[in-house]
Design a protein around this motif. Structure first.
Motif, PDB file in Angstrom:
ATOM      1  N   ASP A  45      26.337  12.016  46.907  1.00 33.18           N
ATOM      2  CA  ASP A  45      25.308  12.050  47.951  1.00 33.18           C
ATOM      3  C   ASP A  45      25.970  11.777  49.304  1.00 33.18           C
ATOM      4  N   ASN A  46      25.703  10.644  49.945  1.00 32.24           N
ATOM      5  CA  ASN A  46      26.293  10.329  51.251  1.00 32.24           C
ATOM      6  C   ASN A  46      27.327   9.209  51.163  1.00 32.24           C
ATOM      7  N   GLU A  47      27.863   8.964  49.995  1.00 35.82           N
ATOM      8  CA  GLU A  47      28.765   7.828  49.808  1.00 35.82           C
ATOM      9  C   GLU A  47      30.112   8.265  49.246  1.00 35.82           C
ATOM     10  N   VAL A  48      31.184   7.757  49.837  1.00 35.87           N
ATOM     11  CA  VAL A  48      32.521   7.985  49.289  1.00 35.87           C
ATOM     12  C   VAL A  48      32.690   7.016  48.134  1.00 35.87           C
ATOM     13  N   ILE A  49      32.908   7.551  46.923  1.00 42.22           N
ATOM     14  CA  ILE A  49      33.048   6.670  45.766  1.00 42.22           C
ATOM     15  C   ILE A  49      34.492   6.573  45.282  1.00 42.22           C
ATOM     16  N   ALA A  50      35.359   7.438  45.761  1.00 46.70           N
ATOM     17  CA  ALA A  50      36.782   7.342  45.410  1.00 46.70           C
ATOM     18  C   ALA A  50      37.598   8.224  46.344  1.00 46.70           C
ATOM     19  N   GLY A  51      38.873   7.908  46.427  1.00 40.86           N
ATOM     20  CA  GLY A  51      39.803   8.712  47.206  1.00 40.86           C
ATOM     21  C   GLY A  51      39.897   8.274  48.651  1.00 40.86           C
ATOM     22  N   SER A  52      40.780   8.949  49.350  1.00 47.25           N
ATOM     23  CA  SER A  52      40.923   8.730  50.789  1.00 47.25           C
ATOM     24  C   SER A  52      41.065  10.105  51.432  1.00 47.25           C
ATOM     25  N   SER A  53      40.609  10.208  52.647  1.00 39.44           N
ATOM     26  CA  SER A  53      40.569  11.513  53.292  1.00 39.44           C
ATOM     27  C   SER A  53      41.960  12.047  53.605  1.00 39.44           C
ATOM     28  N   ALA A  54      42.158  13.294  53.273  1.00 32.92           N
ATOM     29  CA  ALA A  54      43.410  13.971  53.610  1.00 32.92           C
ATOM     30  C   ALA A  54      43.577  14.088  55.119  1.00 32.92           C
TER      31      ALA A  54
END
Length: 194
Positions: A45-54
């Motif tokens: 939805d509107n939430e980052v649940i894992a990872g980091s932005s490239a």
């Protein structure tokens, strides 16, 4: 992964800077998908649940490597989140069919069952406008609210962008927030060997 065999994997494909991340949540919603993989992030939805932005990477090449989950650590984090959340479906964003297939392979998810192309949902003028903003202003969109990425993007230009759209008469409006950032590589000068 045996529990993923019934997962539907969608792809949203288009050239860099044509508005994929801007339209990602809308396209996912239209296909009943709640999970998105975009530029190294696993989003629900509107939430980052894992990872980091490239987009944090210092160069475009590093950005692509990160978006493809080329390192074991990047893959493990996303795979662990997929195991935890067990989504029925995921949408992977990429600049080509080959790119989204490579991401699916690297993460061990099923083959892509449907591909949506940016030119199917955006006009030529809209894509040209998005591309012009990318080239002239170096702005990139991440399809989550600013507070979701602010801790990871100190020092970058951040602008929240709220979008309200109607899905038609009698349907709930579509409301989403996105963040506009300017990655380091977009404002560093080009260097040439003389």
């Amino acid at each position: 992964m045996w529990f993923l065999k019934d997962m539907k994997v969608y792809a949203f494909v288009g050239p860099s800077g044509t508005g994929k991340s801007y339209r990602a949540q809308y396209v996912a919603g239209e296909n009943n998908v709640n999970y998105i993989i975009d530029d190294g992030l696993f989003i629900k939805d509107n939430e980052v649940i894992a990872g980091s932005s490239a987009k944090k990477a210092p160069t475009k090449i590093e950005t692509v490597k990160h978006a493809l989950f080329q390192t074991e650590a990047e893959r493990k984090e996303i795979i662990a989140a997929i195991k935890k959340y067990k989504p029925d479906s995921i949408m992977i964003l990429g600049t080509s069919d080959n790119m989204v297939q490579k991401i699916a392979e690297n993460l061990g998810v099923p083959k892509i069952c449907k591909t949506i192309y940016i030119n199917e949902i955006a006009t030529k003028e809209e894509m040209e406008t998005a591309r012009r903003i990318r080239v002239t202003e170096g702005k990139h969109v991440i399809p989550v609210p600013t507070f979701e990425i602010k801790k990871d993007f100190s020092g970058y230009i951040l602008d929240p962008l709220q979008i309200f759209k109607s899905k038609g008469f009698g349907k709930d409006p579509y409301v989403t927030e996105k963040s506009i950032i300017r990655p380091t590589f977009s404002y560093l000068r080009k260097f040439y060997n003389i």
